[in-house]
Design a protein around this motif. Structure first.
Motif: not given
Length: 454
Positions: A300-327
């Motif tokens: 939500n924050s990434n889009i609202s502030l036009c910061s960027g779009m995280l490629d969550a699939r790429r993070v998961l493919n790197h086997k990095v722990k990933l959670g969600l936040g409201t920010d």
């Protein structure tokens, strides 16, 4: 799944109904018509189909859930600014760094007033609990006493929380909202010491450098030592915008990357959660994986502030722990259900850009909001699903709440059939809201509906 010490455990409650959760091997597991026992310490004692798993006295404590309802694990918000809740949903007209200087820092400076802090922090804890957030990782402000107050309020309402006193000794735009390195070091130590003395069962301190742009190398080094010496969690921001990444490189020219700045100051550990990460390189993600650090995805924050779009699939493919936040308040909603929706939206937007992209499934995002979040905060030994021995952090969900069934076109006969709970129809996060959350439990204690305090 049953306890190995059945005869010695006192049963506090037994819940009968459908339980939906994630495991390490299955994104969504649906357990229909099960009996889940919770012991007197608030932990899952057994989840099974037979009454024989429970002592006779336990069978008198059963709570039946109607066939249209189900239990799911409490949701985990891995990144939220409690101090920004007062203006959530407004002031999203600027990019990140200008937004911080224009709105955020002036508002956060107000938290030296403890009554102001009490009012906002009470509202944010109640609101997030009501929305099903049983665990929250909070940024507070630079004010030690107000940050301690946030911990007290979370404890009083029964929320599981990591609470961080913000540290920042560099702020040229709002000079009265910053610390010296010595002040930040000393006040962080005081915050941690006083928080730990409280011995709250579910609330812990987290070392919180705001981000590399607001911290000197000396301060980052001090905070790394504090976290290491006290075995504490660490939270901060990383690679939220391209402008930010560029400025970090200019301020820290001798480091290989933004991630390397944290790494070299002992702030990248298996208890570290970094928010955003929209512009992390593959090499940085490899370092995250190596150190066991995690990313908090805040779509939500990434889009609202036009910061960027995280490629969550790429993070998961790197086997990095990933959670969600409201920010909050960069993200305008304090609801983790919104974080689920925005995560799906972002993944679909990436698919629009690249039809070969592997879109995240709802089942995967459901896991990120629950078990994934607990793993990202290194709390998965205690919460995240209904595994025996974990705390009973749970939501009782009523899909028949306002709008939901009408929007899905589900009729009563479907609600009471097993097919209603198939992953393709599992309804809450895509189209539900807080009105569909009937009860919230943390460590076996019902915390929503709220009990009026004297």
């Amino acid at each position: 799944m049953t306890s190995s010490n059945e005869s010695a455990v006192d049963i506090a409650h037994v819940y009968r109904g459908t339980f939906v959760h994630s495991t390490d091997h299955t994104a969504v597991e649906i357990l229909e018509d099960r009996l889940l026992g919770v012991d007197t310490e608030g932990k899952v004692y057994s989840i099974c189909m037979e009454w024989s798993a429970y002592p006779c006295e336990g069978r008198r404590l059963v709570h039946f859930v109607v066939c249209s309802e189900f239990f799911m694990p409490g949701m985990v918000d891995t990144h939220i600014h409690a101090s920004q809740y007062s203006y959530a949903g407004t002031a999203l007209d600027l990019p990140l760094l200008q937004w911080l200087n224009t709105y955020t820092f002036p508002v956060e400076a107000c938290y030296k007033d403890l009554e102001f802090a009490r009012n906002v922090y009470t509202h944010v804890v109640k609101r997030t609990l009501r929305n099903g957030t049983t665990t929250a990782c909070y940024f507070a402000t630079i004010h030690t006493d107000a940050s301690l107050l946030l911990g007290q309020i979370a404890n009083d309402f029964g929320q599981r929380a990591l609470v961080g006193k913000v540290c920042m000794d560099t702020n040229n735009f709002v000079p009265h909202y910053r610390e010296t390195p010595e002040e930040s070091h000393d006040e962080t130590n005081r915050f941690i010491s006083e928080m730990l003395k409280k011995k709250y069962p579910l609330v812990r301190p987290v070392v919180t450098p705001r981000f590399a742009l607001s911290c000197s190398a000396a301060l980052l080094g001090h905070l790394g030592e504090i976290a290491q010496n006290n075995h504490l969690h660490i939270q901060s921001h990383i690679s939220e915008t391209k402008e930010e990444v560029k400025l970090v490189k200019e301020l820290f020219p001798d480091y290989d990357s933004y991630t390397d700045v944290y790494h070299k100051h002992n702030l990248l550990t298996d208890k570290t959660v970094m928010a955003h990460g929209c512009h992390l390189t593959d090499e940085e993600l490899k370092l995250f994986r190596e150190k066991g650090a995690s990313v908090a995805h805040c779509p939500n924050s990434n889009i609202s502030l036009c910061s960027g779009m995280l490629d969550a699939r790429r993070v998961l493919n790197h086997k990095v722990k990933l959670g969600l936040g409201t920010d909050v308040a960069g993200g305008y909603s304090p609801s983790m259900l919104d974080a689920v929706r925005r995560t799906l939206d972002t993944s679909k937007a990436l698919t629009i850009q690249d039809p070969q992209y592997q879109t995240l499934t709802f089942e995967e995002v459901f896991r990120l909001a629950t078990l994934g979040g607990s793993q990202a905060l290194s709390l998965d030994e205690h919460t995240g699903n209904f595994q025996v021995g974990k705390d009973f952090d749970a939501l009782r969900v009523n899909p028949r709440g306002p709008k939901l069934l009408r929007s899905l076109g589900v009729v009563k006969s479907q609600v009471c059939s097993g097919s209603f709970f198939s992953p393709s129809l599992f309804p809450l996060p895509p189209s539900g809201d807080d009105r569909n959350i009937a009860e919230v439990y943390v460590a076996g204690k019902r915390v929503v509906p709220f009990v009026e305090r004297p």
